[in-house]
Design an enzyme around this catalytic site. Structure first.
Site, mmCIF file in Angstrom:
data_model
loop_
_atom_site.group_PDB
_atom_site.id
_atom_site.type_symbol
_atom_site.label_atom_id
_atom_site.label_comp_id
_atom_site.label_asym_id
_atom_site.label_seq_id
_atom_site.Cartn_x
_atom_site.Cartn_y
_atom_site.Cartn_z
ATOM 1 N N ARG A 1 -10.525 -7.191 9.067
ATOM 2 C CA ARG A 1 -9.700 -6.014 9.373
ATOM 3 C C ARG A 1 -9.569 -5.853 10.888
ATOM 4 N NH1 ARG A 1 -12.907 -4.825 4.962
ATOM 5 N NH2 ARG A 1 -11.823 -4.097 3.086
ATOM 6 N N VAL B 1 0.831 -1.207 0.000
ATOM 7 C CA VAL B 1 0.000 0.000 0.000
ATOM 8 C C VAL B 1 0.868 1.261 0.000
ATOM 9 C CG1 VAL B 1 -1.727 1.307 1.314
ATOM 10 C CG2 VAL B 1 -1.924 -1.178 1.120
ATOM 11 N N ASN C 1 -5.143 -0.789 8.572
ATOM 12 C CA ASN C 1 -6.393 -1.312 9.117
ATOM 13 C C ASN C 1 -6.242 -1.863 10.523
ATOM 14 O OD1 ASN C 1 -8.465 -0.954 7.178
ATOM 15 N ND2 ASN C 1 -7.445 -2.457 5.857
ATOM 16 N N ASP D 1 -14.113 2.111 -0.569
ATOM 17 C CA ASP D 1 -15.341 1.315 -0.720
ATOM 18 C C ASP D 1 -16.378 2.083 -1.554
ATOM 19 O OD1 ASP D 1 -14.956 -0.543 2.161
ATOM 20 O OD2 ASP D 1 -13.948 1.363 1.892
ATOM 21 N N SER D 2 -16.440 3.406 -1.343
ATOM 22 C CA SER D 2 -17.383 4.211 -2.123
ATOM 23 C C SER D 2 -16.976 4.202 -3.595
ATOM 24 C CB SER D 2 -17.442 5.647 -1.580
ATOM 25 O OG SER D 2 -17.917 5.631 -0.246
ATOM 26 N N HIS E 1 -15.012 0.853 7.885
ATOM 27 C CA HIS E 1 -14.381 0.315 6.671
ATOM 28 C C HIS E 1 -14.113 -1.154 6.999
ATOM 29 C CE1 HIS E 1 -11.646 -0.492 3.394
ATOM 30 N NE2 HIS E 1 -10.639 -0.684 4.217
ATOM 31 N N GLY F 1 2.239 -1.558 9.025
ATOM 32 C CA GLY F 1 1.542 -2.536 9.847
ATOM 33 C C GLY F 1 1.182 -3.783 9.093
ATOM 34 N N ALA F 2 0.580 -4.700 9.841
ATOM 35 C CA ALA F 2 0.185 -5.983 9.249
ATOM 36 C C ALA F 2 -0.999 -5.779 8.319
ATOM 37 C CB ALA F 2 -0.179 -6.946 10.368
ATOM 38 N N VAL G 1 -4.107 4.934 6.932
ATOM 39 C CA VAL G 1 -4.602 3.990 5.932
ATOM 40 C C VAL G 1 -4.605 2.557 6.487
ATOM 41 C CG1 VAL G 1 -4.294 3.136 3.559
ATOM 42 C CG2 VAL G 1 -3.666 5.478 4.115
ATOM 43 N N ARG H 1 -15.449 1.710 -5.025
ATOM 44 C CA ARG H 1 -15.827 0.374 -5.519
ATOM 45 C C ARG H 1 -17.316 0.338 -5.853
ATOM 46 N NH1 ARG H 1 -12.192 -2.615 -0.859
ATOM 47 N NH2 ARG H 1 -10.356 -2.939 -2.140
ATOM 48 N N VAL I 1 -8.891 0.818 9.875
ATOM 49 C CA VAL I 1 -8.556 2.233 9.693
ATOM 50 C C VAL I 1 -9.334 3.167 10.615
ATOM 51 C CG1 VAL I 1 -10.112 2.580 7.701
ATOM 52 C CG2 VAL I 1 -8.077 3.993 7.951
ATOM 53 N N ASP I 2 -10.618 2.864 10.868
ATOM 54 C CA ASP I 2 -11.398 3.774 11.724
ATOM 55 C C ASP I 2 -10.846 3.756 13.148
ATOM 56 O OD1 ASP I 2 -13.606 4.354 9.688
ATOM 57 O OD2 ASP I 2 -13.677 2.180 9.821
HETATM 58 P P1 NAD Z 1 2.690 -4.834 3.774
HETATM 59 O O1 NAD Z 1 3.005 -5.916 4.737
HETATM 60 O O2 NAD Z 1 2.988 -5.027 2.335
HETATM 61 O O3 NAD Z 1 3.429 -3.492 4.224
HETATM 62 C C1 NAD Z 1 3.480 -3.044 5.531
HETATM 63 C C2 NAD Z 1 4.792 -2.318 5.680
HETATM 64 O O4 NAD Z 1 4.825 -1.735 6.990
HETATM 65 C C3 NAD Z 1 6.021 -3.237 5.573
HETATM 66 O O5 NAD Z 1 6.898 -2.748 4.572
HETATM 67 C C4 NAD Z 1 6.640 -3.180 6.959
HETATM 68 O O6 NAD Z 1 8.060 -3.293 6.947
HETATM 69 C C5 NAD Z 1 6.166 -1.815 7.435
HETATM 70 N N1 NAD Z 1 6.222 -1.648 8.884
HETATM 71 C C6 NAD Z 1 5.854 -2.528 9.848
HETATM 72 N N2 NAD Z 1 6.083 -2.011 11.062
HETATM 73 C C7 NAD Z 1 6.599 -0.768 10.860
HETATM 74 C C8 NAD Z 1 7.036 0.261 11.733
HETATM 75 N N3 NAD Z 1 6.992 0.130 13.049
HETATM 76 N N4 NAD Z 1 7.507 1.400 11.173
HETATM 77 C C9 NAD Z 1 7.571 1.549 9.830
HETATM 78 N N5 NAD Z 1 7.156 0.602 8.953
HETATM 79 C C10 NAD Z 1 6.684 -0.541 9.467
HETATM 80 O O7 NAD Z 1 1.144 -4.482 3.989
HETATM 81 P P2 NAD Z 1 0.217 -3.661 2.979
HETATM 82 O O8 NAD Z 1 -0.483 -4.612 2.079
HETATM 83 O O9 NAD Z 1 0.985 -2.527 2.415
HETATM 84 O O10 NAD Z 1 -0.895 -3.106 3.987
HETATM 85 C C11 NAD Z 1 -0.572 -2.103 4.907
HETATM 86 C C12 NAD Z 1 -1.801 -1.747 5.729
HETATM 87 O O11 NAD Z 1 -2.758 -1.093 4.889
HETATM 88 C C13 NAD Z 1 -2.523 -2.972 6.304
HETATM 89 O O12 NAD Z 1 -2.975 -2.674 7.611
HETATM 90 C C14 NAD Z 1 -3.702 -3.147 5.366
HETATM 91 O O13 NAD Z 1 -4.775 -3.839 5.961
HETATM 92 C C15 NAD Z 1 -4.032 -1.699 5.080
HETATM 93 N N6 NAD Z 1 -4.878 -1.452 3.919
HETATM 94 C C16 NAD Z 1 -5.803 -0.482 4.071
HETATM 95 C C17 NAD Z 1 -6.668 -0.184 3.029
HETATM 96 C C18 NAD Z 1 -7.720 0.863 3.248
HETATM 97 O O14 NAD Z 1 -8.635 1.016 2.429
HETATM 98 N N7 NAD Z 1 -7.674 1.616 4.350
HETATM 99 C C19 NAD Z 1 -6.547 -0.871 1.813
HETATM 100 C C20 NAD Z 1 -5.550 -1.837 1.672
HETATM 101 C C21 NAD Z 1 -4.729 -2.132 2.752
#
Ligand code: NAD
Length: 348
Positions: free
Chosen positions: A110, A36, A142, A170-171, A197, A101-102, A140, A173, A144-145
């Site tokens: 989520r 992301v 999750n 989502d909107s 979300h 984050g994860a 961003v 989509r 997220v809220d």
């Molecule tokens: P990802 O695992 O590919 O990337 C996460 C990144 O965060 C990794 O590069 C990791 O090294 C880094 N990270 C972890 N801990 C850290 C820290 N303490 N400081 C700095 N960086 C750190 O995951 P992703 O697919 O990129 O998803 C990231 C987040 O975005 C997830 O929580 C996912 O659910 C969320 N997401 C949100 C939406 C949305 O609509 N809000 C959409 C897609 C994904």
């Protein structure tokens, strides 16, 4: 760390002294450079909204690699400075986007991510605030809220300057799916997903329209008679989009990246755009003090004005239940290990 720098003001707040730096309105930071974060950074580079972009990740190689790779497209867009930085680089950033984050694994919701990501945010947000960051947070990661509310607590910034990407994706989509099905430009489809979300989100069908024509009337115009079933199946497919994409390709990122860029555009250009960002509400259908995805005017000051919604009875019940789901999750979060001692170091 110097207490006073030429572009720094020292101000006293309830939580002690903070440094306030003059903002560079054209500087953005992305924390977390995974799927992301990197696609968001790429989309931001293409948007030409910023002249400086700092990328930060615990995996510094990843941040450096992404900065280099994305920079190589600059000759075909607009000059800007993209680099892998440190928290010190955030002192004058106008927007900090957190995607660290994860992410969801297949089958995970989520909300399942909450403990892991709250722990990560407790390490990130105080470090940003230590730099005297005084811009806008755009969350961003999750859920997220929930994480948006966590950032409000951890940062102590005014609530209007902390928002989440919410159900902006989502909107999109929903608009895309309806536009495709009705064979009409999705930009003319005015329809919203609100609430969490996540699994308890809902579509506001009572206000949905295509260029002012009520959605059911537009269905009829296009020869679709069974609007109720069609609406239910469209809503279900939007709600399950992330699960479907994650099952097929491990993560979702191409949809969220332009959604985040669009929010940044509304802020940087002070567009007063109405978007379903995650924002603070004193009350949502009887649930107090909750952050969730509801329409609000977004401009240079952040979340500038919450838009009230006229919902049907069914929608209001679903929104209540979504708010309660978020509140129950928030109540399980332990904020106690967070220490502001490093921020209080300058207290007299
Ligand atoms: P990802 O695992 O590919 O990337 C996460 C990144 O965060 C990794 O590069 C990791 O090294 C880094 N990270 C972890 N801990 C850290 C820290 N303490 N400081 C700095 N960086 C750190 O995951 P992703 O697919 O990129 O998803 C990231 C987040 O975005 C997830 O929580 C996912 O659910 C969320 N997401 C949100 C939406 C949305 O609509 N809000 C959409 C897609 C994904």
């Amino acid at each position: 760390m110097p207490i006073v720098r030429c572009h720094t003001l020292l101000v006293k707040t309830e939580r002690g002294f903070f440094m306030i730096n003059s903002l560079n309105g054209r500087k953005v930071a992305v924390i977390g450079c995974g799927f992301v974060g990197s696609t968001t950074a790429y989309s931001l580079m293409q948007s030409k909204l910023f002249t400086d972009m700092v990328l930060i990740d615990v995996d510094t190689n990843r941040a450096e690699g992404e900065a280099l790779d994305i920079s190589h497209g600059i000759p075909y867009y607009s000059p800007m400075n993209i680099y892998a930085g440190t928290y010190e680089d955030l002192s004058d950033a106008s927007i900090v986007i957190i995607t660290a984050g994860a992410n969801q694994k297949p089958g995970e919701t989520r909300l399942d991510l909450v403990q892991k990501n709250v722990a990560i945010f407790k390490t990130i947000v105080p470090r940003i605030m230590e730099q005297g960051f005084d811009g806008i947070f755009l969350v961003v990661s999750n859920p997220v809220d929930i994480l948006t509310q966590v950032v409000m607590e951890l940062s102590g910034l005014p609530r209007e300057r902390v928002m989440g990407s919410g159900t902006v994706l989502d909107s999109a989509r929903l608009k895309y799916t309806l536009g495709h099905m009705l064979d009409v430009d999705p930009r003319h489809v005015h329809a919203r997903i609100i609430g969490e979300h996540g699994d308890s989100e809902l579509a506001v069908w009572s206000a949905a329209n295509v260029s002012g024509i009520a959605i059911n009337d537009f269905f009829r115009l296009r020869g679709i008679e069974n609007a109720t079933e069609i609406r239910a199946s469209v809503e279900e497919s939007v709600r399950n989009s992330a699960y479907e994409i994650i099952e097929k390709k491990r993560a979702t990122y191409f949809g969220i990246a332009p959604s985040v860029t669009r929010i940044c555009e509304a802020i940087v250009r002070d567009q007063k755009s109405i978007m379903t960002v995650s924002n603070y509400r004193t009350d949502v259908q009887g649930v107090p003090d909750v952050v969730m995805s509801l329409p609000a005017i977004v401009g240079s000051k952040g979340v500038e004005f919450p838009i009230p919604l006229q919902l049907s009875i069914d929608e209001a019940e679903l929104l209540h239940s979504s708010a309660q789901t978020l509140k129950n999750t928030l109540n399980q979060i332990d904020f106690s290990p967070v220490s502001y001692t490093h921020l209080r170091a300058h207290e007299t």
